[in-house]
Design an enzyme around this catalytic site. Structure first.
Site, short mmCIF file in Angstrom:
data_model
loop_
_atom_site.label_atom_id
_atom_site.label_comp_id
_atom_site.label_asym_id
_atom_site.label_seq_id
_atom_site.Cartn_x
_atom_site.Cartn_y
_atom_site.Cartn_z
CG ASN A 52 31.89 20.63 -2.69
OD1 ASN A 52 31.10 19.78 -3.10
ND2 ASN A 52 31.54 21.89 -2.50
CE LYS B 229 31.90 23.57 -5.63
NZ LYS B 229 32.10 24.99 -5.90
CG HIS C 53 29.14 25.03 -0.67
ND1 HIS C 53 28.85 25.84 -1.75
CD2 HIS C 53 30.45 24.72 -0.78
CE1 HIS C 53 29.95 26.00 -2.47
NE2 HIS C 53 30.93 25.32 -1.90
CD GLU D 89 28.68 26.07 -5.43
OE1 GLU D 89 28.49 24.85 -5.34
OE2 GLU D 89 29.78 26.56 -5.79
CD GLU E 127 34.12 26.62 0.53
OE1 GLU E 127 34.98 25.96 -0.04
OE2 GLU E 127 32.90 26.53 0.26
N GLY F 267 35.26 29.05 -7.43
CA GLY F 267 35.11 28.77 -8.86
C GLY F 267 35.49 29.93 -9.77
CB SER G 225 40.24 29.80 -6.63
OG SER G 225 39.07 30.13 -7.34
#
Ligand code: PGA
Length: 254
Positions: free
Chosen positions: A9, A11, A95, A97, A167, A173, A213
């Site tokens: 991904n 991003k 996701h 985010e 996730e 991250g 991660s």
């Protein structure tokens, strides 16, 4: 046997030129891999050029989002049909985010999944709890709510057009990866939930990726767990060398 799927991904990273540079390297480095499904998910603008370059290779292309309507006055949005035409075969949906910054709800994600699978694409559906929710021991409730909301109204046949991704938000991250025990516990919980909502065969066939991660030095440990069927990778997917190592993780018999 579920085939592991490793998806990058990207991003909001990589211009078209940078994207092409990365996939040139990847195509060459990964050409002999057949036991793992490989997916790269560039930003919208790079999807078509990346697809053109990877055509005929073992690397598939995905998108990071899409809208649920087929067409019309929805300024700034992209439909599933447009993504398919550009060369996508996967779309990441829900996701964290998108949930956090763009206020996407389970109901909204559910509509997008419908649009994506109706177009013949595979949906990678993300769920995961925040640090606060984990500390308060609420993760089961959170994952259950997200999953039942996202999967509402789908048949078992439609579930086979999906990949789920666990996730944990606190691991994305941050460099703080879930332990293999933590990840396996949630993956098993998800699979058991799918047994309850659908049936054993549907749950056994469903692939559940871990994301948060994932790096070359922890991928094999995570992938060794019985219910972890691949990874959704952000940071470590942005460089050819580390993505290659992820795809070529050491496989142990499960
Ligand atoms: P990360 O991102 O690998 O950089 O933690 C994972 C993701 O957001 O899918």
């Amino acid at each position: 046997m579920r085939k592991p799927v490793i998806a990058g991904n990207w991003k909001m990273n990589k211009t078209v030129a940078e994207a092409l540079e990365l996939v040139k390297d990847l195509r060459f480095k990964l050409e002999n891999v057949s036991e793992v499904e490989i997916v790269v998910c560039p930003p919208f603008l790079a999807i078509q050029p990346v697809y053109q370059f990877l055509k005929g290779s073992n690397i598939k292309v995905g998108a990071q989002n899409c809208y649920f309507e087929k067409k019309g006055a929805f300024t700034g949005e992209v439909s599933a049909a447009m993504l398919k035409e550009a060369g996508c075969s996967y779309v990441i949906l829900g996701h964290s985010e998108r949930r956090q910054y763009f206020k996407e709800t389970n109901e909204f994600i559910n509509k997008k999944i419908k649009a994506v699978i109706s177009e013949g694409l595979l949906a990678i559906v993300c769920v995961g709890e925040t640090l606060e929710e984990r500390e308060k021991n609420l993760w089961q409730e959170v994952i259950r709510t997200q999953l039942t909301g996202c999967l509402k109204g789908f048949t078992a046949e439609e579930i086979s057009k999906m990949i789920l991704a666990y996730e944990p938000v606190w691991a994305i991250g941050t460099g703080k990866v879930a332990s293999k025990e933590q990840a396996q516990e949630v993956h098993k919980f998800i699979r058991d939930l799918v047994v309850k909502l659908y049936d054993k065969n549907t749950a056994e066939a469903l692939r559940i990726q871990y994301g948060g991660s994932v790096k070359p030095d922890n991928v094999s440990i995570l992938m060794g767990e019985p219910d972890i069927d691949g990874a959704l990778v952000g940071g470590a997917a942005l460089e050819a060398e580390s993505f290659m190592k992820l795809v070529k993780f050491e496989r142990k018999a499960k």
